[in-house]
Design a protein around this motif. Structure first.
Motif, PDB file in Angstrom:
ATOM      1  N   SER A  58     -34.271  -5.287  12.117  1.00 58.36           N
ATOM      2  CA  SER A  58     -35.056  -6.499  12.279  1.00 58.36           C
ATOM      3  C   SER A  58     -35.975  -6.744  11.099  1.00 58.36           C
ATOM      4  CB  SER A  58     -35.874  -6.416  13.574  1.00 58.36           C
ATOM      5  OG  SER A  58     -36.570  -7.618  13.789  1.00 58.36           O
ATOM      6  N   GLY A  59     -35.698  -7.807  10.361  1.00 62.51           N
ATOM      7  CA  GLY A  59     -36.536  -8.183   9.234  1.00 62.51           C
ATOM      8  C   GLY A  59     -35.900  -9.310   8.449  1.00 62.51           C
ATOM      9  N   GLY A  60     -36.680 -10.317   8.184  1.00 64.49           N
ATOM     10  CA  GLY A  60     -36.178 -11.499   7.497  1.00 64.49           C
ATOM     11  C   GLY A  60     -36.339 -11.430   5.994  1.00 64.49           C
ATOM     12  N   PHE A  61     -36.496 -12.609   5.409  1.00 65.47           N
ATOM     13  CA  PHE A  61     -36.594 -12.761   3.965  1.00 65.47           C
ATOM     14  C   PHE A  61     -38.061 -12.843   3.551  1.00 65.47           C
ATOM     15  CE2 PHE A  61     -32.379 -14.171   4.981  1.00 65.47           C
ATOM     16  CZ  PHE A  61     -31.609 -13.822   3.891  1.00 65.47           C
ATOM     17  N   GLY A  62     -38.493 -11.923   2.712  1.00 57.43           N
ATOM     18  CA  GLY A  62     -39.839 -11.967   2.164  1.00 57.43           C
ATOM     19  C   GLY A  62     -39.910 -12.984   1.039  1.00 57.43           C
ATOM     20  N   LYS A  63     -41.095 -13.206   0.567  1.00 54.33           N
ATOM     21  CA  LYS A  63     -41.320 -14.169  -0.511  1.00 54.33           C
ATOM     22  C   LYS A  63     -40.491 -13.792  -1.740  1.00 54.33           C
ATOM     23  CE  LYS A  63     -45.183 -16.763  -2.257  1.00 54.33           C
ATOM     24  NZ  LYS A  63     -46.636 -16.866  -2.300  1.00 54.33           N
ATOM     25  N   GLY A  64     -39.647 -14.714  -2.164  1.00 57.31           N
ATOM     26  CA  GLY A  64     -38.826 -14.505  -3.346  1.00 57.31           C
ATOM     27  C   GLY A  64     -37.638 -13.581  -3.161  1.00 57.31           C
ATOM     28  N   ALA A  65     -37.402 -13.129  -1.948  1.00 55.28           N
ATOM     29  CA  ALA A  65     -36.291 -12.194  -1.698  1.00 55.28           C
ATOM     30  C   ALA A  65     -34.954 -12.922  -1.695  1.00 55.28           C
ATOM     31  CB  ALA A  65     -36.491 -11.477  -0.373  1.00 55.28           C
ATOM     32  N   THR A  66     -33.943 -12.259  -2.219  1.00 55.89           N
ATOM     33  CA  THR A  66     -32.592 -12.817  -2.219  1.00 55.89           C
ATOM     34  C   THR A  66     -31.730 -12.209  -1.119  1.00 55.89           C
ATOM     35  OG1 THR A  66     -31.904 -11.166  -3.837  1.00 55.89           O
ATOM     36  CG2 THR A  66     -32.648 -13.302  -4.701  1.00 55.89           C
ATOM     37  N   VAL A  67     -32.266 -11.172  -0.470  1.00 56.81           N
ATOM     38  CA  VAL A  67     -31.567 -10.501   0.622  1.00 56.81           C
ATOM     39  C   VAL A  67     -32.607 -10.191   1.705  1.00 56.81           C
ATOM     40  CG1 VAL A  67     -31.835  -8.199  -0.411  1.00 56.81           C
ATOM     41  CG2 VAL A  67     -29.937  -8.628   1.144  1.00 56.81           C
ATOM     42  N   SER A  68     -32.182 -10.219   2.950  1.00 55.62           N
ATOM     43  CA  SER A  68     -33.114  -9.955   4.050  1.00 55.62           C
ATOM     44  C   SER A  68     -33.376  -8.455   4.194  1.00 55.62           C
ATOM     45  CB  SER A  68     -32.558 -10.501   5.366  1.00 55.62           C
ATOM     46  OG  SER A  68     -31.449  -9.723   5.794  1.00 55.62           O
ATOM     47  N   GLU A  69     -34.498  -8.129   4.830  1.00 54.05           N
ATOM     48  CA  GLU A  69     -34.778  -6.729   5.158  1.00 54.05           C
ATOM     49  C   GLU A  69     -33.662  -6.182   6.047  1.00 54.05           C
ATOM     50  OE1 GLU A  69     -38.604  -5.752   6.805  1.00 54.05           O
ATOM     51  OE2 GLU A  69     -39.653  -6.928   5.306  1.00 54.05           O
ATOM     52  N   ALA A  70     -33.195  -6.994   6.986  1.00 60.54           N
ATOM     53  CA  ALA A  70     -32.135  -6.550   7.897  1.00 60.54           C
ATOM     54  C   ALA A  70     -30.870  -6.174   7.132  1.00 60.54           C
ATOM     55  CB  ALA A  70     -31.839  -7.634   8.932  1.00 60.54           C
ATOM     56  N   GLU A  71     -30.524  -6.928   6.118  1.00 62.32           N
ATOM     57  CA  GLU A  71     -29.332  -6.621   5.322  1.00 62.32           C
ATOM     58  C   GLU A  71     -29.518  -5.311   4.552  1.00 62.32           C
ATOM     59  OE1 GLU A  71     -25.611  -6.576   3.673  1.00 62.32           O
ATOM     60  OE2 GLU A  71     -26.309  -7.827   5.333  1.00 62.32           O
ATOM     61  N   VAL A  72     -30.700  -5.108   3.994  1.00 60.63           N
ATOM     62  CA  VAL A  72     -30.992  -3.855   3.287  1.00 60.63           C
ATOM     63  C   VAL A  72     -30.889  -2.682   4.262  1.00 60.63           C
ATOM     64  CG1 VAL A  72     -32.817  -2.543   2.102  1.00 60.63           C
ATOM     65  CG2 VAL A  72     -32.375  -4.938   1.483  1.00 60.63           C
ATOM     66  N   MET A  73     -31.422  -2.864   5.480  1.00 60.50           N
ATOM     67  CA  MET A  73     -31.340  -1.816   6.496  1.00 60.50           C
ATOM     68  C   MET A  73     -29.885  -1.529   6.857  1.00 60.50           C
ATOM     69  SD  MET A  73     -34.423  -2.537   9.167  1.00 60.50           S
ATOM     70  CE  MET A  73     -35.326  -4.011   8.792  1.00 60.50           C
ATOM     71  N   LYS A  74     -29.115  -2.575   7.066  1.00 66.03           N
ATOM     72  CA  LYS A  74     -27.705  -2.405   7.431  1.00 66.03           C
ATOM     73  C   LYS A  74     -26.974  -1.599   6.358  1.00 66.03           C
ATOM     74  CE  LYS A  74     -23.431  -4.893   8.353  1.00 66.03           C
ATOM     75  NZ  LYS A  74     -22.762  -6.187   8.380  1.00 66.03           N
ATOM     76  N   ARG A  75     -27.186  -1.943   5.108  1.00 70.55           N
ATOM     77  CA  ARG A  75     -26.531  -1.216   4.008  1.00 70.55           C
ATOM     78  C   ARG A  75     -26.946   0.258   4.006  1.00 70.55           C
ATOM     79  NH1 ARG A  75     -27.647  -5.633  -0.833  1.00 70.55           N
ATOM     80  NH2 ARG A  75     -26.425  -7.335   0.077  1.00 70.55           N
ATOM     81  N   TYR A  76     -28.214   0.511   4.255  1.00 69.57           N
ATOM     82  CA  TYR A  76     -28.721   1.888   4.283  1.00 69.57           C
ATOM     83  C   TYR A  76     -28.075   2.666   5.427  1.00 69.57           C
ATOM     84  CZ  TYR A  76     -32.142   5.689   3.867  1.00 69.57           C
ATOM     85  OH  TYR A  76     -32.746   6.914   3.680  1.00 69.57           O
ATOM     86  N   PHE A  77     -28.039   2.044   6.595  1.00 69.56           N
ATOM     87  CA  PHE A  77     -27.401   2.702   7.745  1.00 69.56           C
ATOM     88  C   PHE A  77     -25.950   3.040   7.434  1.00 69.56           C
ATOM     89  CE2 PHE A  77     -30.515   0.502  10.807  1.00 69.56           C
ATOM     90  CZ  PHE A  77     -31.256   1.657  10.999  1.00 69.56           C
ATOM     91  N   GLN A  78     -25.220   2.083   6.895  1.00 62.59           N
ATOM     92  CA  GLN A  78     -23.807   2.314   6.604  1.00 62.59           C
ATOM     93  C   GLN A  78     -23.632   3.409   5.549  1.00 62.59           C
ATOM     94  OE1 GLN A  78     -22.876  -2.042   6.105  1.00 62.59           O
ATOM     95  NE2 GLN A  78     -21.069  -1.431   7.287  1.00 62.59           N
ATOM     96  N   ALA A  79     -24.505   3.421   4.544  1.00 64.78           N
ATOM     97  CA  ALA A  79     -24.429   4.449   3.504  1.00 64.78           C
ATOM     98  C   ALA A  79     -24.716   5.844   4.063  1.00 64.78           C
ATOM     99  CB  ALA A  79     -25.411   4.124   2.379  1.00 64.78           C
ATOM    100  N   HIS A  80     -25.369   5.885   5.230  1.00 62.44           N
ATOM    101  CA  HIS A  80     -25.703   7.164   5.861  1.00 62.44           C
ATOM    102  C   HIS A  80     -24.859   7.421   7.119  1.00 62.44           C
ATOM    103  CE1 HIS A  80     -29.081   6.697   3.127  1.00 62.44           C
ATOM    104  NE2 HIS A  80     -29.173   8.010   3.190  1.00 62.44           N
ATOM    105  N   GLY A  81     -23.690   6.786   7.177  1.00 67.51           N
ATOM    106  CA  GLY A  81     -22.706   7.133   8.192  1.00 67.51           C
ATOM    107  C   GLY A  81     -22.796   6.415   9.527  1.00 67.51           C
ATOM    108  N   ILE A  82     -23.649   5.412   9.644  1.00 65.95           N
ATOM    109  CA  ILE A  82     -23.729   4.658  10.901  1.00 65.95           C
ATOM    110  C   ILE A  82     -22.684   3.545  10.854  1.00 65.95           C
ATOM    111  CG2 ILE A  82     -25.196   3.258  12.414  1.00 65.95           C
ATOM    112  CD1 ILE A  82     -26.023   6.268  12.145  1.00 65.95           C
ATOM    113  N   ASP A  83     -21.810   3.526  11.840  1.00 70.06           N
ATOM    114  CA  ASP A  83     -20.736   2.541  11.893  1.00 70.06           C
ATOM    115  C   ASP A  83     -21.290   1.131  12.042  1.00 70.06           C
ATOM    116  OD1 ASP A  83     -18.526   0.955  13.647  1.00 70.06           O
ATOM    117  OD2 ASP A  83     -17.594   2.443  12.319  1.00 70.06           O
ATOM    118  N   GLU A  84     -20.683   0.212  11.324  1.00 70.93           N
ATOM    119  CA  GLU A  84     -21.122  -1.189  11.335  1.00 70.93           C
ATOM    120  C   GLU A  84     -21.150  -1.781  12.749  1.00 70.93           C
ATOM    121  OE1 GLU A  84     -20.191  -5.376   8.993  1.00 70.93           O
ATOM    122  OE2 GLU A  84     -18.709  -3.752   8.896  1.00 70.93           O
ATOM    123  N   SER A  85     -20.268  -1.318  13.624  1.00 76.31           N
ATOM    124  CA  SER A  85     -20.209  -1.844  14.992  1.00 76.31           C
ATOM    125  C   SER A  85     -21.469  -1.526  15.792  1.00 76.31           C
ATOM    126  CB  SER A  85     -18.984  -1.288  15.724  1.00 76.31           C
ATOM    127  OG  SER A  85     -19.117   0.118  15.913  1.00 76.31           O
TER     128      SER A  85
END
Length: 174
Positions: A58-85
């Motif tokens: 849970s996290g939206g777009f900060g000032k000047g951000a090109t990607v949401s916090e949620a997207e950054v979190m999702k990428r981190y989870f996936q990089a650490h073995g959490i399935d996208e589903s």
């Protein structure tokens, strides 16, 4: 107020829920801030022990951000073995209250019914306020705390004291 904050700095042990939400804590470019990284690492620990739980990033777009916090979190989870589903993104929020409010709306839209139980994953200094806000939206609120280094804790403790004071006096979301 500090007593309320300190008493909330413990995780609810062995709680099993269908959904957990990790609250945003800022990003640096397309990488999680150090606070957010600690929350994500704690989330991964919980998810590894509870394979039937889905996580709401849970996290939206900060000032000047090109990607949401949620997207950054999702990428981190996936990089650490959490399935996208197992990952659900909530990208509209810009405050802690919005994290919880929009997560509830998203879960209702996905399930067709209200979700009564939620587990919040956030920093220990933030847990009291997060649970207080979440109680507006969920019947049963649980929490798992990530730890904050002692070297920066005083800054966060002062900020959180003021935020709780404002929330309690004005009874408004923060």
């Amino acid at each position: 107020i500090e007593n309320l904050i300190l008493q909330s700095q413990k995780s609810d042990a062995n709680v099993k829920v269908k959904y957990a939400v990790v609250l945003g804590a800022g990003i640096q470019g397309e990488e999680p801030s150090s606070t957010l990284k600690r929350r994500l690492d704690k989330s991964i620990e919980y998810l590894n022990i509870n394979p039937n739980t889905q996580i709401v990033a849970s996290g939206g777009f900060g000032k000047g951000a090109t990607v949401s916090e949620a997207e950054v979190m999702k990428r981190y989870f996936q990089a650490h073995g959490i399935d996208e589903s197992r990952i659900i993104k909530e990208e509209r929020s810009t405050t802690s209250d919005e994290n919880l409010k929009y997560t509830k709306e998203l879960l209702i839209s996905l399930n067709g019914e209200e979700i009564k139980n939620i587990l919040i994953i956030t920093s220990e200094y933030h847990m009291f306020r997060a649970k207080h806000m979440a109680s507006r939206y969920y019947s049963n609120v649980y929490g798992v705390c990530s730890e904050t280094p002692t070297t920066v804790m005083i800054n966060y403790a002062i900020r959180e004291y003021m935020a709780v004071l404002k929330m309690l006096i004005l009874d408004t979301p923060q």
